[in-house]
Design a protein around this motif. Structure first.
Motif, PDB file in Angstrom:
ATOM      1  N   LEU A  34       0.840  -1.194   0.000  1.00 55.49           N
ATOM      2  CA  LEU A  34       0.000   0.000   0.000  1.00 55.49           C
ATOM      3  C   LEU A  34       0.870   1.237   0.000  1.00 55.49           C
ATOM      4  O   LEU A  34       1.825   1.330   0.763  1.00 55.49           O
ATOM      5  N   LYS A  37      -3.331   6.858  -0.666  1.00 55.26           N
ATOM      6  CA  LYS A  37      -4.535   6.844   0.169  1.00 55.26           C
ATOM      7  C   LYS A  37      -5.576   5.847  -0.353  1.00 55.26           C
ATOM      8  O   LYS A  37      -6.173   5.102   0.420  1.00 55.26           O
ATOM      9  N   PHE A  40      -5.027   2.203   0.578  1.00 55.80           N
ATOM     10  CA  PHE A  40      -5.422   1.905   1.958  1.00 55.80           C
ATOM     11  C   PHE A  40      -6.935   1.790   2.079  1.00 55.80           C
ATOM     12  O   PHE A  40      -7.438   0.877   2.748  1.00 55.80           O
ATOM     13  N   TYR A  43      -7.998  -1.516   0.496  1.00 52.31           N
ATOM     14  CA  TYR A  43      -7.588  -2.686   1.275  1.00 52.31           C
ATOM     15  C   TYR A  43      -8.449  -2.842   2.532  1.00 52.31           C
ATOM     16  O   TYR A  43      -8.900  -3.946   2.852  1.00 52.31           O
ATOM     17  N   TYR A  44      -8.661  -1.756   3.260  1.00 53.51           N
ATOM     18  CA  TYR A  44      -9.397  -1.831   4.529  1.00 53.51           C
ATOM     19  C   TYR A  44     -10.905  -1.759   4.346  1.00 53.51           C
ATOM     20  O   TYR A  44     -11.648  -2.012   5.297  1.00 53.51           O
ATOM     21  N   GLY A  50      -9.091   3.214   6.401  1.00 52.45           N
ATOM     22  CA  GLY A  50      -8.003   3.317   5.430  1.00 52.45           C
ATOM     23  C   GLY A  50      -7.185   4.577   5.615  1.00 52.45           C
ATOM     24  O   GLY A  50      -5.953   4.531   5.643  1.00 52.45           O
ATOM     25  N   TRP A  54      -3.325   4.835   6.802  1.00 55.32           N
ATOM     26  CA  TRP A  54      -2.473   5.545   5.835  1.00 55.32           C
ATOM     27  C   TRP A  54      -1.685   6.629   6.548  1.00 55.32           C
ATOM     28  O   TRP A  54      -0.473   6.741   6.362  1.00 55.32           O
ATOM     29  N   ARG A  58       2.183   6.004   6.421  1.00 57.27           N
ATOM     30  CA  ARG A  58       2.747   6.688   5.253  1.00 57.27           C
ATOM     31  C   ARG A  58       3.463   7.981   5.621  1.00 57.27           C
ATOM     32  O   ARG A  58       4.496   8.310   5.070  1.00 57.27           O
ATOM     33  N   TYR A  87       3.728   0.250   2.680  1.00 61.26           N
ATOM     34  CA  TYR A  87       3.287  -0.490   3.863  1.00 61.26           C
ATOM     35  C   TYR A  87       2.781  -1.846   3.417  1.00 61.26           C
ATOM     36  O   TYR A  87       2.039  -1.964   2.431  1.00 61.26           O
ATOM     37  N   PRO A  89       0.468  -4.549   4.860  1.00 67.93           N
ATOM     38  CA  PRO A  89      -0.458  -4.725   5.985  1.00 67.93           C
ATOM     39  C   PRO A  89      -0.430  -6.127   6.599  1.00 67.93           C
ATOM     40  O   PRO A  89      -0.583  -6.269   7.819  1.00 67.93           O
TER      41      PRO A  89
END
Length: 191
Positions: A34, A37, A40, A43-44, A50, A54, A58, A87, A89
């Motif tokens: 990731l 923004k 994130f 993904y979340y 997210g 982030w 980040r 990142y 996760p």
């Protein structure tokens, strides 16, 4: 003020190497990488969650001890901050990477990164670890990289808590075998 010229092509090289690293982490290892923004949020599955993660992974704040310095603030009066490279996760791992194809300025920049590691810049509320990888054809040959690794390992042996929360990899293999050796067992442990 004009934008600085990319005389050494570092910006272009950095973008290309980040893209290659992302593809390796996602396609070869099966993790998510990731960066922006939207990554994130996707993904979340939640804009709030997210953006929260982030911000925590980040953008890392300038250590308090530097807040009094003249140049600690931007032209708009905000405190400066550092941006991480990405990142992962699944491993709760912040990624900082340096790509070195030829001898050059990357070798000198990493010493500042060691100061940032020791100052706790990468520590966050999530308890993330830091993966600091130096990779590329020149990474196994540069004296400054060896110096960085030596100083990092010395700080870690002496109990520096921030170095204890960091994994440093120097990987000059074309298929990133040293990185694979670190991340594959992490993936197995997470299952």
């Amino acid at each position: 003020m004009t934008k600085t010229e990319d005389k050494h092509h570092a910006s272009k090289s950095g973008a290309r190497s980040e893209k290659e690293m992302r593809e390796f982490i996602e396609n070869d290892l099966g993790y998510h990488f990731l960066k922006n923004k939207q990554d994130f949020i996707n993904y979340y599955g939640s804009k709030d969650e997210g953006i929260k993660i982030w911000r925590q992974t980040r953008y890392r704040p300038l250590p308090i001890k530097y807040h009094h310095l003249w140049n600690a603030k931007t032209k708009l009066g905000k405190l400066r901050r550092y941006e991480t490279d990405g990142y992962i996760p699944e491993a709760n791992m912040i990624v900082e990477m340096k790509y070195s194809k030829n001898q050059g300025t990357t070798e000198e920049k990493i010493h500042k990164d060691l100061i940032k590691i020791k100052d706790g810049v990468y520590q966050n509320e999530l308890g993330s670890t830091l993966l600091y990888i130096i990779f590329g054809p020149n990474s196994g040959k540069a004296f400054d990289f060896e110096m960085f690794e030596y100083d990092f390992n010395e700080a870690k042996r002496n109990g520096d808590p921030h170095c204890g929360n960091t994994t440093v990899i120097i990987d000059d293999t074309p298929t990133l075998e040293h990185l694979r050796a670190i991340l594959v067992p992490t993936r197995m442990a997470a299952k």
